[in-house]
Design a protein around this motif. Structure first.
Motif, PDB file in Angstrom:
ATOM      1  N   THR A   1       0.870  -1.167   0.000  1.00 12.09           N
ATOM      2  CA  THR A   1       0.000   0.000   0.000  1.00 12.09           C
ATOM      3  C   THR A   1       0.904   1.214   0.000  1.00 12.09           C
ATOM      4  O   THR A   1       1.778   1.347   0.867  1.00 12.09           O
TER       5      THR A   1
ATOM      6  N   ASP B   1       0.377   8.430  -1.080  1.00  8.73           N
ATOM      7  CA  ASP B   1       0.756   9.544  -1.944  1.00  8.73           C
ATOM      8  C   ASP B   1       0.969  10.783  -1.087  1.00  8.73           C
ATOM      9  O   ASP B   1       0.069  11.228  -0.384  1.00  8.73           O
TER      10      ASP B   1
ATOM     11  N   TYR C   1      -3.838  10.107  -0.786  1.00  8.88           N
ATOM     12  CA  TYR C   1      -4.536   8.865  -1.105  1.00  8.88           C
ATOM     13  C   TYR C   1      -3.628   7.662  -0.902  1.00  8.88           C
ATOM     14  O   TYR C   1      -2.407   7.765  -0.994  1.00  8.88           O
TER      15      TYR C   1
ATOM     16  N   TYR D   1      -2.865   3.750  -2.331  1.00 11.90           N
ATOM     17  CA  TYR D   1      -3.023   2.886  -3.495  1.00 11.90           C
ATOM     18  C   TYR D   1      -2.419   1.522  -3.176  1.00 11.90           C
ATOM     19  O   TYR D   1      -1.367   1.441  -2.552  1.00 11.90           O
TER      20      TYR D   1
ATOM     21  N   CYS E   1       5.679   1.297  -6.189  1.00 10.04           N
ATOM     22  CA  CYS E   1       4.617   2.297  -6.256  1.00 10.04           C
ATOM     23  C   CYS E   1       4.611   2.901  -7.662  1.00 10.04           C
ATOM     24  O   CYS E   1       5.644   2.962  -8.339  1.00 10.04           O
TER      25      CYS E   1
ATOM     26  N   GLN F   1       5.430   8.869  -3.829  1.00 11.91           N
ATOM     27  CA  GLN F   1       4.750   7.882  -2.997  1.00 11.91           C
ATOM     28  C   GLN F   1       5.744   7.085  -2.165  1.00 11.91           C
ATOM     29  O   GLN F   1       6.864   6.826  -2.603  1.00 11.91           O
TER      30      GLN F   1
END
Length: 108
Positions: A65, A68, A73, A75, A92, A98
């Motif tokens: 995971t 950002d 957020y 991702y 990433c 990120q």
């Protein structure tokens, strides 16, 4: 007359017992026992993770995971499925902004 009434019940009871004898071993089978174990992961840098499992058989992959730093957020990215003795690696999408916030290893 009584013997005729008992006969279907005795036949049904025998069929139920036979069915239970077949179903019980299937119910307690452990399909997860074939999954790899002894898995570890490493982070070569802030946006890349790599995993491998030391005992098999089966497949594994790394899941990360990424957070950002610009929009806040999260991702999730999945590495490719690999054999237990091979590496699965993922990065990433925007490594310049990120960072990995969570790493785990999935097995099958």
């Amino acid at each position: 007359m009584r013997d005729r009434k008992k006969m279907p019940w005795l036949l049904t009871a025998r069929l139920l017992l036979a069915g239970a004898a077949v179903a019980v071993p299937v119910t307690f089978a452990t399909p997860a026992s074939a999954a790899p174990h002894g898995c570890t992961w490493t982070k070569p840098d802030h946006a890349t993770a790599r995993s491998t499992c030391h005992y098999g058989p089966g497949q594994q992959r790394v899941v990360i995971t990424c957070l950002d730093g610009v929009n806040g957020y999260k991702y999730t990215f999945y590495g490719p499925w690999a054999q237990w003795y091979q590496n699965s690696q993922v990065s990433c999408a925007a490594a310049y902004r990120q960072n990995i916030s969570y790493v785990t290893v999935e097995v099958r």
